[in-house]
Each structure stands twice: as C-alpha cells, then as structure tokens.
Design a protein around this motif. Structure first.
Motif, short mmCIF file in Angstrom:
data_model
loop_
_atom_site.label_atom_id
_atom_site.label_comp_id
_atom_site.label_asym_id
_atom_site.label_seq_id
_atom_site.Cartn_x
_atom_site.Cartn_y
_atom_site.Cartn_z
N UNK A 20 7.12 -1.26 -6.74
CA UNK A 20 7.35 -0.19 -5.77
C UNK A 20 6.67 -0.53 -4.45
N UNK A 21 5.43 -1.02 -4.51
CA UNK A 21 4.70 -1.34 -3.29
C UNK A 21 5.31 -2.51 -2.55
N UNK A 22 6.06 -3.36 -3.25
CA UNK A 22 6.71 -4.47 -2.56
C UNK A 22 7.91 -3.98 -1.76
N UNK A 23 8.46 -2.82 -2.11
CA UNK A 23 9.61 -2.28 -1.39
C UNK A 23 9.20 -1.23 -0.36
N UNK A 24 8.24 -0.38 -0.69
CA UNK A 24 7.81 0.71 0.19
C UNK A 24 6.31 0.59 0.43
N UNK A 25 5.85 0.88 1.64
CA UNK A 25 4.40 0.90 1.88
C UNK A 25 3.74 2.04 1.10
N UNK A 26 2.50 1.83 0.76
CA UNK A 26 1.79 2.82 -0.06
C UNK A 26 1.67 4.17 0.62
N UNK A 27 1.43 4.16 1.93
CA UNK A 27 1.30 5.42 2.68
C UNK A 27 2.58 6.23 2.64
N UNK A 28 3.71 5.55 2.69
CA UNK A 28 4.99 6.25 2.65
C UNK A 28 5.20 6.92 1.30
N UNK A 29 4.82 6.26 0.23
CA UNK A 29 4.97 6.83 -1.11
C UNK A 29 4.07 8.05 -1.27
N UNK A 30 2.84 7.96 -0.77
CA UNK A 30 1.91 9.09 -0.87
C UNK A 30 2.42 10.28 -0.07
N UNK A 31 2.92 10.01 1.16
CA UNK A 31 3.47 11.09 1.97
C UNK A 31 4.69 11.73 1.32
N UNK A 32 5.54 10.91 0.72
CA UNK A 32 6.74 11.43 0.06
C UNK A 32 6.36 12.36 -1.09
N UNK A 33 5.40 11.96 -1.90
CA UNK A 33 4.96 12.80 -3.02
C UNK A 33 4.32 14.09 -2.50
N UNK A 34 3.51 13.98 -1.44
CA UNK A 34 2.87 15.18 -0.87
C UNK A 34 3.91 16.14 -0.31
N UNK A 35 4.90 15.62 0.43
CA UNK A 35 5.94 16.49 0.99
C UNK A 35 6.77 17.14 -0.11
N UNK A 36 7.06 16.41 -1.17
CA UNK A 36 7.82 17.00 -2.27
C UNK A 36 7.03 18.12 -2.94
N UNK A 37 5.75 17.89 -3.14
CA UNK A 37 4.90 18.90 -3.77
C UNK A 37 4.79 20.14 -2.90
N UNK A 38 4.51 19.94 -1.61
CA UNK A 38 4.36 21.08 -0.71
C UNK A 38 5.69 21.81 -0.54
N UNK A 39 6.80 21.08 -0.49
CA UNK A 39 8.11 21.71 -0.37
C UNK A 39 8.45 22.57 -1.56
N UNK A 40 8.13 22.08 -2.76
CA UNK A 40 8.38 22.87 -3.96
C UNK A 40 7.45 24.08 -4.02
N UNK A 41 6.22 23.91 -3.58
CA UNK A 41 5.28 25.03 -3.55
C UNK A 41 5.77 26.11 -2.59
#
Length: 57
Positions: A20-41
C-alpha cells in the motif's frame, strides 16, 4: 558479460502495508481513514437528530 551479472530484478513488497505504501503516501492513507471516520460520525449525528426530532412530534 557473464550470465546473471548486473541484472537488476524488481523487488516486490512482501507485506500488505509495504504494498500500500508503495502506491500511496502514508499521510494520504491516514487522512483518508480520518476523513472516512469523521464523515461517518457526522452522518450518524445527523441521523440521530432526525430520529430524535421525529420522536418529539
């Protein structure tokens, strides 16, 4: 040149995290998970407002 000399074989990532890290930067993955969590909340909060508002009528 002899056989096998100066040959570079691409090394594939072994773990899922490395793949996963070879395809996407780590910061992007963390932001994506945070936005998904906050959006569902937020969606749950809006849903809760509608449910509680319907009970008061």
């Amino acid at each position: 040149m002899s056989r096998g000399e100066n040959q570079v074989t691409p090394v594939r990532p072994v773990t899922i995290r490395a793949r996963i890290e070879s395809k996407f930067p780590r910061g992007l993955v963390i932001r994506l998970i945070a936005y998904l969590f906050v959006g569902h909340l937020f969606a749950f909060f809006v849903y809760l407002l509608f449910v509680l508002g319907a009970k008061n009528q």
